[in-house]
Design a protein around this motif. Structure first.
Motif, mmCIF file in Angstrom:
data_model
loop_
_atom_site.group_PDB
_atom_site.id
_atom_site.type_symbol
_atom_site.label_atom_id
_atom_site.label_comp_id
_atom_site.label_asym_id
_atom_site.label_seq_id
_atom_site.Cartn_x
_atom_site.Cartn_y
_atom_site.Cartn_z
ATOM 1 N N THR A 19 0.381 -0.978 0.192
ATOM 2 C CA THR A 19 0.141 -0.034 0.034
ATOM 3 C C THR A 19 1.451 1.138 0.255
ATOM 4 O O THR A 19 0.244 1.827 -1.103
ATOM 5 C CB THR A 19 -0.711 -0.254 1.076
ATOM 6 N N CYS A 21 4.148 1.781 -0.844
ATOM 7 C CA CYS A 21 5.194 1.651 -2.202
ATOM 8 C C CYS A 21 4.242 1.992 -3.134
ATOM 9 O O CYS A 21 4.399 3.353 -4.079
ATOM 10 C CB CYS A 21 5.363 0.085 -2.384
ATOM 11 N N GLN A 22 2.630 1.389 -3.209
ATOM 12 C CA GLN A 22 1.879 2.263 -4.409
ATOM 13 C C GLN A 22 1.758 3.919 -3.899
ATOM 14 O O GLN A 22 1.952 4.109 -5.524
ATOM 15 C CB GLN A 22 0.882 1.414 -4.057
ATOM 16 N N ALA A 23 1.342 4.549 -2.982
ATOM 17 C CA ALA A 23 1.403 5.555 -3.235
ATOM 18 C C ALA A 23 2.848 6.345 -2.982
ATOM 19 O O ALA A 23 2.445 7.247 -3.852
ATOM 20 C CB ALA A 23 1.325 5.742 -0.726
ATOM 21 N N LEU A 25 5.082 5.414 -5.714
ATOM 22 C CA LEU A 25 5.117 5.264 -6.656
ATOM 23 C C LEU A 25 4.490 6.456 -7.638
ATOM 24 O O LEU A 25 4.760 6.920 -8.458
ATOM 25 C CB LEU A 25 4.594 3.952 -7.323
ATOM 26 N N GLU A 26 2.936 6.423 -6.804
ATOM 27 C CA GLU A 26 2.314 7.694 -7.491
ATOM 28 C C GLU A 26 2.581 8.645 -7.597
ATOM 29 O O GLU A 26 3.013 10.262 -8.223
ATOM 30 C CB GLU A 26 1.112 7.716 -6.720
ATOM 31 N N ARG A 27 3.346 9.256 -6.334
ATOM 32 C CA ARG A 27 3.282 10.574 -5.947
ATOM 33 C C ARG A 27 5.415 11.145 -5.958
ATOM 34 O O ARG A 27 5.348 12.038 -5.652
ATOM 35 C CB ARG A 27 3.007 11.033 -4.313
ATOM 36 N N THR A 28 6.358 10.236 -6.020
ATOM 37 C CA THR A 28 7.323 10.725 -6.452
ATOM 38 C C THR A 28 7.599 9.943 -7.457
ATOM 39 O O THR A 28 7.247 9.060 -8.212
ATOM 40 C CB THR A 28 7.825 9.347 -4.890
ATOM 41 N N SER A 29 9.009 9.909 -8.445
ATOM 42 C CA SER A 29 9.594 9.827 -9.188
ATOM 43 C C SER A 29 10.504 7.949 -9.070
ATOM 44 O O SER A 29 11.201 8.244 -9.791
ATOM 45 C CB SER A 29 10.282 10.844 -10.023
ATOM 46 N N TYR A 32 9.742 1.768 -9.963
ATOM 47 C CA TYR A 32 9.795 -0.438 -8.892
ATOM 48 C C TYR A 32 10.623 -0.965 -9.543
ATOM 49 O O TYR A 32 9.924 -1.118 -11.088
ATOM 50 C CB TYR A 32 7.631 -0.334 -8.730
ATOM 51 N N GLU A 170 -1.005 7.655 5.185
ATOM 52 C CA GLU A 170 -0.553 8.911 4.888
ATOM 53 C C GLU A 170 0.546 9.342 5.526
ATOM 54 O O GLU A 170 1.339 10.098 5.101
ATOM 55 C CB GLU A 170 -1.625 10.083 4.995
ATOM 56 N N GLU A 177 8.591 10.345 3.331
ATOM 57 C CA GLU A 177 9.137 11.424 1.248
ATOM 58 C C GLU A 177 10.272 12.261 2.320
ATOM 59 O O GLU A 177 11.398 12.762 2.159
ATOM 60 C CB GLU A 177 7.862 12.277 1.019
#
Ligand code: ADP
Ligand code: 5GP
Length: 205
Positions: A19, A21-23, A25-29, A32, A170, A177
């Protein structure tokens, strides 16, 4: 060219690694690293996206051909990190995310001590069991195996540099991050900033 960050995330089954890691990948560069495994796909998992799903023979061939950065047997199945992708991404200055078990992570650390090693803890063992049962992806036998392994895996977490409790997704993602932001500021990763300034000074005199 500055090398990319190698980020390794581990933790017991059900802690919420997937969960988180998915977030990330969506929010950072981060890119995977898709692992190879001999485990059967779960409903919804896609070959080449979640894992490269291989037969035991194909996996063993990858081991023999030195195609894996690391591999381990976890809960009776083979799991491993394809080497080529990791090398290519890091050399191109891209950051890469590995979600692997503690045995694999310690092997990677021998080769990449400069990596960022993060351990995800559940808020409690009771919550871990609730989550893994709630996911409803394992048979009772496999579920028990994963829960029995959790204590030993959590002990291994003491060997990591960073620990993040996944109470709320979150909050956990924000903590990671922050770790990555700080890691990017390490003097040891930024020698070229000093080189440039010093070169400018030499040009001036
Ligand atoms: P892992 O990859 O570590 O095995 P998952 O990411 O699959 O764990 O999460 C296990 C289950 O717990 C999933 O059903 C997921 O939706 C849920 N989950 C993950 N993080 C949280 C959280 N912070 N609070 C409540 N449930 C969570
Ligand atoms: P799952 O079956 O729940 O997807 O993963 C089981 C365990 O295998 C998790 O601890 C996960 O981190 C680990 N794992 C996934 N990919 C790899 C890998 O490439 N190498 C190693 N060593 N472990 C992996």
């Amino acid at each position: 060219m500055r090398k990319g960050l190698l980020v390794v995330v581990s933790g017991p089954s059900g802690a919420g690694k997937g969960t988180i890691c998915q977030a990330l990948l969506e929010r950072t560069s981060l890119a995977y690293s898709v692992s190879a495994t001999t485990r059967k796909p779960r409903a919804g998992e896609v070959d080449g996206v979640n894992y490269h799903f291989l037969s035991v023979e194909a996996f063993e061939e990858m081991i023999e051909k030195d195609g894996l950065l690391e591999w381990a047997k976890v809960y009776d199945n083979y799991y491993g990190t394809p080497l080529k992708k990791v090398e290519e991404k890091l050399a191109a200055g891209e950051d890469i995310l590995l979600e692997i078990d503690t045995q694999g992570a310690m092997k990677v650390r021998e080769k990449f001590p400069e990596g960022v090693y993060i351990f995800i803890l559940p808020p409690s063992l009771a919550e871990l069991e609730r989550r893994i049962r709630g996911r409803d992806t394992e048979t009772e036998e496999i579920l028990k195996k994963r829960l029995d392994a959790a204590i030993g895996e959590i002990e291994e977490g003491r060997r990591y540099k960073y620990v993040v409790t996944n109470d709320e997704v979150e909050r956990a993602v924000c903590a990671i991050e922050s770790v990555l932001r700080a890691e990017r500021c390490l003097v040891t990763r930024n020698g070229e900033l000093f080189d440039e300034i010093e070169k400018g000074r030499d040009d001036q005199v």
